[in-house]
Design a protein around this motif. Sequence first.
Motif, PDB file in Angstrom:
ATOM      1  N   ALA A 159      31.406   9.154 -33.089  1.00 12.63           N
ATOM      2  CA  ALA A 159      30.492  10.075 -32.420  1.00 12.63           C
ATOM      3  C   ALA A 159      31.299  11.143 -31.700  1.00 12.63           C
ATOM      4  CB  ALA A 159      29.618   9.322 -31.424  1.00 12.63           C
ATOM      5  N   ALA A 160      30.668  12.273 -31.427  1.00 13.96           N
ATOM      6  CA  ALA A 160      31.356  13.353 -30.721  1.00 13.96           C
ATOM      7  C   ALA A 160      30.359  14.128 -29.888  1.00 13.96           C
ATOM      8  CB  ALA A 160      32.037  14.288 -31.714  1.00 13.96           C
ATOM      9  N   SER A 161      30.835  14.743 -28.810  1.00 14.95           N
ATOM     10  CA  SER A 161      29.951  15.531 -27.952  1.00 14.95           C
ATOM     11  C   SER A 161      29.580  16.836 -28.659  1.00 14.95           C
ATOM     12  CB  SER A 161      30.628  15.813 -26.616  1.00 14.95           C
ATOM     13  OG  SER A 161      31.916  16.323 -26.844  1.00 14.95           O
ATOM     14  N   ASP A 162      28.492  17.453 -28.186  1.00 12.48           N
ATOM     15  CA  ASP A 162      27.918  18.590 -28.910  1.00 12.48           C
ATOM     16  C   ASP A 162      28.866  19.774 -29.065  1.00 12.48           C
ATOM     17  OD1 ASP A 162      25.695  17.140 -29.246  1.00 12.48           O
ATOM     18  OD2 ASP A 162      24.582  18.029 -27.566  1.00 12.48           O
ATOM     19  N   GLU A 163      29.672  20.061 -28.008  1.00 14.05           N
ATOM     20  CA  GLU A 163      30.526  21.251 -28.137  1.00 14.05           C
ATOM     21  C   GLU A 163      31.580  21.051 -29.219  1.00 14.05           C
ATOM     22  OE1 GLU A 163      30.269  19.156 -25.739  1.00 14.05           O
ATOM     23  OE2 GLU A 163      31.785  19.377 -24.198  1.00 14.05           O
ATOM     24  N   LEU A 164      32.006  19.790 -29.434  1.00 12.23           N
ATOM     25  CA  LEU A 164      32.957  19.529 -30.514  1.00 12.23           C
ATOM     26  C   LEU A 164      32.312  19.809 -31.867  1.00 12.23           C
ATOM     27  CD1 LEU A 164      34.980  16.280 -29.794  1.00 12.23           C
ATOM     28  CD2 LEU A 164      35.741  18.647 -29.863  1.00 12.23           C
ATOM     29  N   VAL A 165      31.044  19.389 -31.986  1.00 11.86           N
ATOM     30  CA  VAL A 165      30.314  19.608 -33.233  1.00 11.86           C
ATOM     31  C   VAL A 165      30.204  21.109 -33.498  1.00 11.86           C
ATOM     32  CG1 VAL A 165      28.054  19.387 -34.332  1.00 11.86           C
ATOM     33  CG2 VAL A 165      29.055  17.440 -33.101  1.00 11.86           C
ATOM     34  N   ARG A 166      29.920  21.864 -32.452  1.00 10.24           N
ATOM     35  CA  ARG A 166      29.813  23.322 -32.618  1.00 10.24           C
ATOM     36  C   ARG A 166      31.130  23.914 -33.090  1.00 10.24           C
ATOM     37  NH1 ARG A 166      26.291  23.004 -28.252  1.00 10.24           N
ATOM     38  NH2 ARG A 166      27.901  23.343 -26.688  1.00 10.24           N
ATOM     39  N   ARG A 167      32.228  23.250 -32.740  1.00 14.67           N
ATOM     40  CA  ARG A 167      33.533  23.777 -33.145  1.00 14.67           C
ATOM     41  C   ARG A 167      34.002  23.165 -34.470  1.00 14.67           C
ATOM     42  NH1 ARG A 167      35.961  23.053 -27.236  1.00 14.67           N
ATOM     43  NH2 ARG A 167      38.024  23.477 -28.112  1.00 14.67           N
ATOM     44  N   GLY A 168      33.121  22.468 -35.159  1.00 11.27           N
ATOM     45  CA  GLY A 168      33.432  22.062 -36.536  1.00 11.27           C
ATOM     46  C   GLY A 168      33.737  20.587 -36.745  1.00 11.27           C
ATOM     47  N   PHE A 169      33.683  19.770 -35.670  1.00 12.54           N
ATOM     48  CA  PHE A 169      33.959  18.340 -35.832  1.00 12.54           C
ATOM     49  C   PHE A 169      32.822  17.672 -36.613  1.00 12.54           C
ATOM     50  CE2 PHE A 169      34.148  13.907 -34.674  1.00 12.54           C
ATOM     51  CZ  PHE A 169      35.509  13.653 -34.544  1.00 12.54           C
ATOM     52  N   HIS A 170      33.169  16.807 -37.602  1.00 16.64           N
ATOM     53  CA  HIS A 170      32.125  16.133 -38.380  1.00 16.64           C
ATOM     54  C   HIS A 170      32.379  14.623 -38.439  1.00 16.64           C
ATOM     55  CE1 HIS A 170      29.087  15.184 -41.227  1.00 16.64           C
ATOM     56  NE2 HIS A 170      28.771  16.452 -41.448  1.00 16.64           N
ATOM     57  N   SER A 171      31.588  13.865 -37.689  1.00 17.41           N
ATOM     58  CA  SER A 171      31.764  12.402 -37.635  1.00 17.41           C
ATOM     59  C   SER A 171      31.553  11.774 -39.005  1.00 17.41           C
ATOM     60  CB  SER A 171      30.766  11.790 -36.656  1.00 17.41           C
ATOM     61  OG  SER A 171      30.850  12.414 -35.401  1.00 17.41           O
ATOM     62  N   GLY A 172      30.579  12.291 -39.764  1.00 16.03           N
ATOM     63  CA  GLY A 172      30.233  11.711 -41.071  1.00 16.03           C
ATOM     64  C   GLY A 172      31.417  11.677 -42.015  1.00 16.03           C
ATOM     65  N   LYS A 173      32.203  12.754 -42.026  1.00 14.39           N
ATOM     66  CA  LYS A 173      33.333  12.819 -42.950  1.00 14.39           C
ATOM     67  C   LYS A 173      34.386  11.774 -42.601  1.00 14.39           C
ATOM     68  CE  LYS A 173      32.726  17.523 -44.436  1.00 14.39           C
ATOM     69  NZ  LYS A 173      33.068  18.925 -44.233  1.00 14.39           N
ATOM     70  N   ILE A 174      34.619  11.594 -41.298  1.00 13.49           N
ATOM     71  CA  ILE A 174      35.630  10.616 -40.873  1.00 13.49           C
ATOM     72  C   ILE A 174      35.169   9.208 -41.228  1.00 13.49           C
ATOM     73  CG2 ILE A 174      36.797   9.643 -38.857  1.00 13.49           C
ATOM     74  CD1 ILE A 174      36.723  12.517 -37.674  1.00 13.49           C
ATOM     75  N   VAL A 175      33.883   8.926 -40.995  1.00 12.18           N
ATOM     76  CA  VAL A 175      33.338   7.603 -41.314  1.00 12.18           C
ATOM     77  C   VAL A 175      33.509   7.291 -42.799  1.00 12.18           C
ATOM     78  CG1 VAL A 175      31.135   6.459 -41.696  1.00 12.18           C
ATOM     79  CG2 VAL A 175      31.728   7.219 -39.422  1.00 12.18           C
ATOM     80  N   LYS A 176      33.285   8.280 -43.649  1.00  7.53           N
ATOM     81  CA  LYS A 176      33.426   8.067 -45.102  1.00  7.53           C
ATOM     82  C   LYS A 176      34.838   7.635 -45.451  1.00  7.53           C
ATOM     83  CE  LYS A 176      29.869  10.297 -47.610  1.00  7.53           C
ATOM     84  NZ  LYS A 176      29.321  11.498 -48.123  1.00  7.53           N
ATOM     85  N   ASP A 177      35.823   8.308 -44.848  1.00 10.30           N
ATOM     86  CA  ASP A 177      37.213   7.977 -45.158  1.00 10.30           C
ATOM     87  C   ASP A 177      37.566   6.565 -44.688  1.00 10.30           C
ATOM     88  OD1 ASP A 177      37.570  10.377 -46.374  1.00 10.30           O
ATOM     89  OD2 ASP A 177      38.360  11.379 -44.593  1.00 10.30           O
TER      90      ASP A 177
END
Length: 689
Positions: free
Chosen positions: A619-637
């Motif tokens: 999971a990540a806080s909203d401002e990280l998401v706005r800057r391009g962080f994607h939890s889904g991609k990391i979980v897949k790996d």
Amino acid sequence: VEIWNLVFTQFDRQSDGTLKDLPQRNIDTGMGLERTAAVLQGVSSNFEIDVFKTMREELRKLLGPQNAFETTHENAVMDHIRAIAFSIADGALPSNEGRGYVVRKLIRLAGDHLRKAGSSAGAGLHRLVPAVAETMGAAYPEIRDSQKNIQTLVEREERSYLEVLRTQTPRLRNELAGAGSNAGDAAAEIAFKYYDTFGLPYETIEGIAGTLGILLDRRRFDTLLDRQKQRSREKSKIAGEIFSKDHAALWVEGLPESEFLGYDCAEAEGTLLRILKNQKPAEVLKAGEEAVLIFDRTPFYAEAGGQVGDTGELSSRGFKAAVLDTQWMEKCIAHRVSAAEGEIRAGQRVRLCVNAARRDLIMKNHTATHLLHSALRKVLGEHVKQSGSLVAPDRLRFDFTHFKALDSETLARVEELVNEQIRKDLPLNKNVMSKEEAIREGAIAFFGEKYADAVRVVTIGEFSKELCGGTHLRSAGEIGLFKILSESSIQAGVRRIEAATGPRAAAMVEDFQKEWKKMARFFRADEETLPQELGRLEAKVSGLKNRLFGSLNRKVGRAMEQSFKKSSEVAGIKVVVGKMDRADVELLKGATDHLKSLHSPFAALLSSESDDKISFVVAASDELVRRGFHSGKIVKDIAALVQGNGGGRPDFAVGGGKMLAKKKEAIALGETEIRRNLESIGKSGRLSP
Ligand SMILES: [Zn+2]
């Protein structure tokens, strides 16, 4: 512009270079339909004729005005999508074998061309399907009928390929770069591995190698491919045994075509023509031995069209044998038998008795299969096509093309429609007619199948008309009862229904009633009020669960605050990595919600281990998401490492897997990925794509 090119074919060049006259000389003009159209319409290439007009307009809409028209790639896309649509409408679905593999490859190649033409839409190919249907639908209505199905399948296939590209391209690039530009063999082996394991087309791999300055050795690649094919051929050779098709021609040489009597009777006399023992012709079959017997005429049905082979008994002056199975051997009906008493030689008259009770169950299931097929076409639509079937004594299995699961109401409607025809006791008619006549009368037939000139058409009232060589009842009422057992998916775009008829279906209903009674007793309810009782219990359980969750959640909240404080930082962002054993996903989610409620930037990886699996959330806080962080991609790996799966939104994603031996490695990978992402965000303010 070349419009006509005459080629005079006169000779057959021999391997030693001499020219031999052909028995028939030809002139080939190369003037195909599309080239003719180009001439008549006054355009300079096949791809500019009217057939491609709508497709090209759609394609350019998809590419957007900013793309200089890459006509070579555009043409390839149009040519491929047309072929793909026709193949799928014809029942060739993307898979790893045979014609399905050709379709898969076409979709992948067309997608590559689409991207090279400038498309940034990701999966865009499927959006061209309506244009194909619009253009070709008037002449080929099956394309229009299956449009939705085709579109869904192409899209699904595109998306899964994009995922393969996303995950495998960097790995392929690394491996190729590691092999170096001079390692011809090694590069070809790497290319083959990615072709064989992940289905990357050769052309795509070649392109990636090209960007690294590596020239692939096509000959070496083809050698590897041949070797692979050889291996799978040998494997299938071991599997085929007693009725092996390879030798069938030899074994039945000189024998007349078997006369099948089983449409009208279950018992008959025939003359024994051949005994095959241990796959060799033999003089005599004695008690205790097994063999394959062929007669001039027989009531035994040999497995075909999904209907299993008959079993039964043979007898002749002191000789007795059991027929265990019946199969086709070329044009002869071959009986696999086990002799019990006496002996028998070729030329003797034999009484052949089919196990009539078993055959009756098979016929119930076969006639029901036809009713089911028609019912599915009436309820779901004409795009439903049979893609496989099994008709056995205890059940029937029917595979058909359809793009999504059938809900329980639809299944109930299909089942009821079949039972309605059974109650009407519709009569069956079996007629032999010419293929053209059968198709004119609207009998269901299949493009892929080869039919003889004279075909047998089985009609059930006005409800069903199908080309079929199987054995059937006299009227639908003999089925008694039809009950669907299950509905499932066997591959993308193909569903499977299993069902039972007659006594088996009745026994099922009875069993179900018994189980229901037992359950009612267990929950101390009436049979009528059991559903309400279960609803009440469910509400009670979820109330208890909520209370328990609330108290656990408060505990977890305190723990999260602690670990947040203790966590290290990357670029001023907290990285929280934690383990909460036996916590379910809901609780893990609750934990990340607590982190969010602290209102400072963070990225978190929380895991939980139970007896047989590991679960995790990122999971990540909203401002990280706005800057391009994607939890889904990391979980897949991470999930890939523990041989599981996962995914989700950029701010929260869930995954899991069963390979516990790799859990440490997986968590470490997840943490490294998070840190790497944060460093990159720290440097540039955004995550580079
Ligand atoms: Zn049939």
